[in-house]
Design an enzyme around this catalytic site. Structure first.
Site, short mmCIF file in Angstrom:
data_model
loop_
_atom_site.label_atom_id
_atom_site.label_comp_id
_atom_site.label_asym_id
_atom_site.label_seq_id
_atom_site.Cartn_x
_atom_site.Cartn_y
_atom_site.Cartn_z
N PRO A 8 0.84 -1.20 0.00
CA PRO A 8 0.00 0.00 0.00
C PRO A 8 0.87 1.25 0.00
O PRO A 8 1.80 1.38 0.80
CB PRO A 8 -0.79 -0.13 1.30
N GLU A 9 0.60 2.17 -0.92
CA GLU A 9 1.39 3.39 -1.03
C GLU A 9 0.57 4.56 -0.53
O GLU A 9 -0.53 4.39 0.01
CB GLU A 9 1.85 3.57 -2.47
N HIS B 148 -5.43 -13.96 9.77
CA HIS B 148 -4.52 -12.82 9.72
C HIS B 148 -5.15 -11.52 10.26
O HIS B 148 -4.62 -10.45 10.05
CB HIS B 148 -4.06 -12.60 8.28
N ARG C 90 1.45 -10.84 5.93
CA ARG C 90 2.92 -10.91 6.01
C ARG C 90 3.48 -10.34 7.31
O ARG C 90 4.66 -10.49 7.59
CB ARG C 90 3.53 -10.19 4.81
N ARG D 94 23.55 16.12 -7.00
CA ARG D 94 23.18 14.79 -6.53
C ARG D 94 23.27 13.81 -7.71
O ARG D 94 22.43 13.82 -8.60
CB ARG D 94 21.75 14.79 -5.96
#
Length: 270
Positions: A2-3, A91, A110, A151
């Site tokens: 999930p972002e 879970h 997980r 950079r």
């Protein structure tokens, strides 16, 4: 994983059910997640939930007894049950139950997520080095251009660096760079001011669109109302290795950048 849009979608999805409610109890069925679940969570009885917010990919439940900090990890998800139930899955590791019976359930196959507690989140190490929020006014083309000078790092790795800007995960970095016509492996210090402004604008647009449409549908992500997101249906490059580019019909390619699989079109992106 999930972002940011998925986390923001979760914040917006659960807030109407929980804000203004009082916590009856928090049931912890598995204490060992990414980090040990904070002991203080078992002492949250009678705490009033005042607001729910997001910082980077952390979801924060603000209460009168401190902040509950949730990270969804690789496969975590939150769902709302409108009444308590004994039907608990393998879970389903944590339930937050309000006094009127609403249940916030945390599922994480997980177990890479986290449930922590703090009385002052600004003092927590996980928050101290975070960069700007990507949808904030402070994250703009001038900031990106100045921050990237000298950079010598790939632009994709740079925009995924949480000390620079938070929450631009792999999916949205790939999509934004494609739309900005910038190769993900290009050194960020070579971007012009114009390209820096364009890239920031597109990152904001891509994230805002994903939030509006409910987050990207991944096999591990479901919204709090049980409905999947829809943004994945219009992805331009992510997950499309070997398929035709929608713009030029060239094949979408992949390479590993910063230990993440990266999708791009070497015809459209320079």
């Amino acid at each position: 994983m999930p972002e940011l849009p998925e986390v923001e979608t979760s914040v917006r999805g659960i807030s109407p059910y929980l804000v203004g409610k009082t916590i009856k109890e928090i049931i912890i069925r598995r204490k060992q997640l990414r980090w040990l679940v904070s002991d203080e969570l078992s002492e949250m009885q009678n705490a009033l939930i005042t607001v729910i917010s997001r910082r980077a990919k952390y979801l924060i439940i603000h209460t009168t007894k401190g902040e509950i900090i949730i990270h969804l990890g690789m496969s975590g998800s939150l769902s709302i049950l409108e009444k308590e139930t004994k039907d608990v899955g393998k879970h389903d590791h944590i339930d937050l139950i309000t006094q009127d019976g609403i249940v916030l359930r945390y599922n994480d196959p997980r177990r890479f997520g986290a449930w922590l507690w703090a009385d002052n989140i600004s003092q927590m190490p996980i928050f101290q080095k975070l960069g700007l929020e990507p949808l904030s006014a402070e994250f703009n083309g001038d900031y990106l251009y100045k921050k990237s000078r000298n950079r010598k790092v790939a632009v994709k790795k740079f925009i995924m660096d949480n000390t620079v800007v938070v929450g631009v995960g792999n999916i949205y970095a790939c999509e934004s760079l494609f739309l900005a016509k910038i190769l993900p492996e290009r050194l960020v210090c070579t971007l012009t001011e114009e390209q820096s402004h364009l890239l920031v604008t597109i990152i904001k647009q891509v994230l805002a669109k994903a939030i509006e449409q409910g987050g990207t549908t991944l096999k591990d992500f479901v919204q709090p109302d049980g409905k999947p997101g829809y943004f994945a249906q219009v992805l331009q490059v992510y997950g499309r290795k070997g398929e035709e580019c929608h713009q030029c019909k060239n094949q979408i390619k992949t390479k590993i950048i910063g230990q993440r699989n990266t999708f791009y079109c070497d015809e459209c992106q320079k």
